[in-house]
Design a protein around this motif. Sequence first.
Motif, PDB file in Angstrom:
ATOM      1  N   GLY A 108    -125.703 -57.917  21.127  1.00  0.00           N
ATOM      2  CA  GLY A 108    -124.408 -58.000  20.470  1.00  0.00           C
ATOM      3  C   GLY A 108    -123.753 -56.656  20.252  1.00  0.00           C
ATOM      4  N   THR A 109    -124.551 -55.590  20.168  1.00  0.00           N
ATOM      5  CA  THR A 109    -123.984 -54.245  20.042  1.00  0.00           C
ATOM      6  C   THR A 109    -123.582 -53.674  21.397  1.00  0.00           C
ATOM      7  OG1 THR A 109    -126.148 -53.142  20.184  1.00  0.00           O
ATOM      8  CG2 THR A 109    -125.393 -53.812  18.001  1.00  0.00           C
ATOM      9  N   HIS A 110    -124.029 -54.306  22.473  1.00  0.00           N
ATOM     10  CA  HIS A 110    -123.674 -53.885  23.838  1.00  0.00           C
ATOM     11  C   HIS A 110    -123.292 -55.119  24.657  1.00  0.00           C
ATOM     12  CE1 HIS A 110    -125.435 -49.961  22.892  1.00  0.00           C
ATOM     13  NE2 HIS A 110    -126.504 -50.596  22.471  1.00  0.00           N
ATOM     14  N   GLY A 217    -118.501 -64.034  22.113  1.00  0.00           N
ATOM     15  CA  GLY A 217    -119.236 -63.789  20.889  1.00  0.00           C
ATOM     16  C   GLY A 217    -118.895 -62.509  20.169  1.00  0.00           C
ATOM     17  N   THR A 218    -118.149 -61.619  20.788  1.00  0.00           N
ATOM     18  CA  THR A 218    -117.724 -60.416  20.072  1.00  0.00           C
ATOM     19  C   THR A 218    -116.642 -60.745  19.050  1.00  0.00           C
ATOM     20  OG1 THR A 218    -116.087 -59.869  21.776  1.00  0.00           O
ATOM     21  CG2 THR A 218    -118.284 -58.914  22.011  1.00  0.00           C
ATOM     22  N   ASN A 219    -115.958 -61.882  19.244  1.00  0.00           N
ATOM     23  CA  ASN A 219    -114.902 -62.311  18.327  1.00  0.00           C
ATOM     24  C   ASN A 219    -115.302 -63.515  17.482  1.00  0.00           C
ATOM     25  OD1 ASN A 219    -113.249 -61.587  21.202  1.00  0.00           O
ATOM     26  ND2 ASN A 219    -112.632 -60.478  19.364  1.00  0.00           N
ATOM     27  N   VAL A 220    -116.130 -64.379  18.060  1.00  0.00           N
ATOM     28  CA  VAL A 220    -116.526 -65.622  17.396  1.00  0.00           C
ATOM     29  C   VAL A 220    -118.051 -65.696  17.404  1.00  0.00           C
ATOM     30  CG1 VAL A 220    -116.401 -68.139  17.438  1.00  0.00           C
ATOM     31  CG2 VAL A 220    -114.423 -66.771  18.174  1.00  0.00           C
ATOM     32  N   SER A 221    -118.653 -65.792  16.236  1.00  0.00           N
ATOM     33  CA  SER A 221    -120.110 -65.809  16.147  1.00  0.00           C
ATOM     34  C   SER A 221    -120.693 -67.150  16.574  1.00  0.00           C
ATOM     35  CB  SER A 221    -120.553 -65.499  14.711  1.00  0.00           C
ATOM     36  OG  SER A 221    -121.959 -65.613  14.597  1.00  0.00           O
TER      37      SER A 221
END
Length: 255
Positions: A108-110, A217-221
Motif C-alpha cells: 500500500g505504500t508502493h 485502493g490508494t483512494n478507497v480502502s
Amino acid sequence: MPENDDPKPRSKLRGRAAAIGLTKAQVIAAALAQIDEKGLQAFSMRELARSLDVSPGNIYFHLGGAKEDLFAEISGALTASVSENIDAGMPWQDRLRQVFLAYRDTVGTHPNLAPMLGAQMKSNGVANLAWVETVLGALGDAGYHGQALRDAFNALIGGLGGFITMEFAPAPSEKAREWEELFAARVAAIDPELYPRTHAVLPELSNRIFVLRWQNGTNVSYAGGYELLLNLLIDGLAAHAPRGPDTSSPTDTTN
C-alpha cells in the motif's frame, strides 16, 4: 592545484569508478523511488543509472544481467521486510495473519508495484526466500506437507496476492479523469429492471467493490475484504489440515 583544475569532476565519473561504494540496497531504493513517482510502465534503467550517476552496465553489475533481476530484488526487499520480527513461537495462524497484513500495508505504500508483484513472473526469484520460509514454516506447523503444502502455499499467495494486485490495479494513464467520470456515470445508469439486485445496493457498492469502481485502493480502502479473505483462508487451512505424520520429512527413517 585549484579546484576547477580537477581533471575528473564527479559528474563525469559514470563508469566503474562511479560505482565504487554503490550498494545493492541503494540501487533498489533508487529504482523503487522512480517507480513510486512515475509508475511501473515508465520505469527506465537508463534513468535509474542517471539518478545514481553510473552507467547502466554498473546497475547490471550489481544486480544481474536483466531488468527482471532488478524487479526480483525489489520484490524480495519488500517481502523480506514483512517477514522481519515474526515470532516463530506464535501460533501458526497468528504468524500468517501478521505477515500477510504487513504485506498489504507494505504494498500500500508502493501501490505502483502491485501489478509487478501479483501479475508478472519477473518479480519471482530467490530474493523472496525470507517470505517463503516464513509462510512454509507456518504451514508446516499447521501439518501441511507434500502436495497439500504446495496447494496451501499457492492458495495463500495466489488468493491474497491476487487480491492486492486487484486492489491497487492502476487506472488508465491517459485521460484518467475523463475515464473516471465516464465510468462513474455508466455505473450510476445501471438499469434497475435488468439488474435489480445490483441497482438496489448501488449506494453501498458503487466505487467500493471490484469491477464496479473507478478508483483503486490508494483512494478507497479494501481492508475489510482483505482481512475477511485472510481469515477465511486461515480458518479453512486449519479445518483441512492433513491428519497424520509428515512422510516427506528429512528425518523420516521408514523404508
